[in-house]
Enzyme design. Sequence first.
Site, PDB file in Angstrom:
ATOM      1  N   HIS A   1    -109.564 -53.401 -52.532  1.00 10.76           N
ATOM      2  CA  HIS A   1    -110.322 -54.564 -52.961  1.00 10.76           C
ATOM      3  C   HIS A   1    -111.626 -54.386 -51.633  1.00 10.76           C
ATOM      4  CE1 HIS A   1    -111.442 -58.477 -53.632  1.00 10.76           C
ATOM      5  NE2 HIS A   1    -111.646 -58.587 -52.357  1.00 10.76           N
ATOM      6  N   GLU A   2    -111.100 -54.212 -50.358  1.00  7.89           N
ATOM      7  CA  GLU A   2    -112.070 -54.464 -49.483  1.00  7.89           C
ATOM      8  C   GLU A   2    -113.132 -53.307 -49.618  1.00  7.89           C
ATOM      9  OE1 GLU A   2    -112.295 -56.993 -47.967  1.00  7.89           O
ATOM     10  OE2 GLU A   2    -110.303 -57.992 -48.279  1.00  7.89           O
TER      11      GLU A   2
ATOM     12  N   HIS B   1    -116.269 -54.193 -51.735  1.00  7.08           N
ATOM     13  CA  HIS B   1    -117.343 -54.761 -50.797  1.00  7.08           C
ATOM     14  C   HIS B   1    -118.097 -53.852 -50.242  1.00  7.08           C
ATOM     15  CE1 HIS B   1    -115.837 -58.925 -51.697  1.00  7.08           C
ATOM     16  NE2 HIS B   1    -114.815 -58.626 -51.065  1.00  7.08           N
TER      17      HIS B   1
ATOM     18  N   HIS C   1    -109.836 -69.963 -46.596  1.00 10.16           N
ATOM     19  CA  HIS C   1    -111.334 -70.061 -46.849  1.00 10.16           C
ATOM     20  C   HIS C   1    -111.928 -71.570 -46.863  1.00 10.16           C
ATOM     21  CE1 HIS C   1    -109.589 -66.689 -48.910  1.00 10.16           C
ATOM     22  NE2 HIS C   1    -110.836 -66.107 -49.181  1.00 10.16           N
TER      23      HIS C   1
END
Length: 357
Positions: A153-154, A157, A283
């Site tokens: 996932h990272e 980015h 978050h």
Amino acid sequence: EAETDRLWSQVKPLYDGLHCYARGKLQSEYGKELVPDGKPVPAHLFGNMWAQQWNNIYDLLEPYSGVSNLDVTAELKKQGYDAKRMTESAELFYVSLGFPELPDSFWERSMLTRPRDREVDCYASAWNIDGKGDVRIKQCIQTTEEDLYTVYHELGHIYYNLSYVDQPYLFQGGAHDGFHEAIGDTINLSMTEGYLASVGLLPKGMKSSREALINRQMKVASEKIAFLPFGKLVDQWRWGVFSGAIPPEKYNEAWWELRRKYQGVEAQIARSEADFDPGAKYHVPGNTPYTRYFLSFVLQFQFHRALCEAAGFTGPLHECSIYGNEEAGRRFREMLAQGVSQPWQDALEKLTGTRQM
Ligand code: X8Z
Ligand code: ZN
């Protein structure tokens, strides 16, 4: 707000079905007294502080016990995978699609493990330092299946950052926030049994059966469908706070109202305004927008379908992996390279043929 409402109304029936199924399973485990019919389910029973993903109680949810053999964690441990090797495994997937190898500076400057000599914030994140190729991730990678998926996932980015590096500074960004979150997750959807077996993380030639398939789909549902209402409500709460619709003396009450309304979960003990439960979600104090994840959990399936079609795959989508596919890679890279230089609807249409999420 209207757009997230529109999307939620489309996916809500899926969530309702899963919630109903999970309640039944939790009732068999804990009894109807603790998990009553027709009432919100105590949140902590889902095996996650926010009940945002339910994969930690997969053993409870598993429809057919004992028919699948999906212990990737055991395989990683057996083969001595460490943080670096897990990251390299993710890199190899992207490279197989025609993306470049990660720059040396990535390996020198990233933090892949928890340092022993100091306190750090271990929450996984990806960083585009200078818009010129200095990209890094920060993650305390442990040898587990979950962390393996998170590294992939990272790197989504990171590869987006690297793909739009030639754009003018103002165009260096995701077509919209949801795109950025969806890149790595789209790759995650291609980490099928077939892929895992081909890289030696599952026994090859595993017998597949209808039961094993339903099990796998339940696992995906416990991560992807379960997440949708939480993905929506975090910013709904935040927007309410920013607009003043939720006044300070109702911060916690409003949070739990949304948790009940969307997720169908309840605090297991009484809460009051002396508590600040939203603050426990990274978050919120970290000031990271959250609607991006909700949008990503819709978009990534559209990307997956489009890329599988580009790859010429005609079977069922859950069996499709774009690993090593040149054409899918080319189409994906083309979209990523545009960054935010075009309206997101154009980017979406170019890849998927539709302008709507
Ligand atoms: O925060 C994340 C990523 C970092 S960008 C690991 N996610 C959300 C969360 O864990 O709350 C991914 C899914 C949702
Ligand atoms: Zn992310």
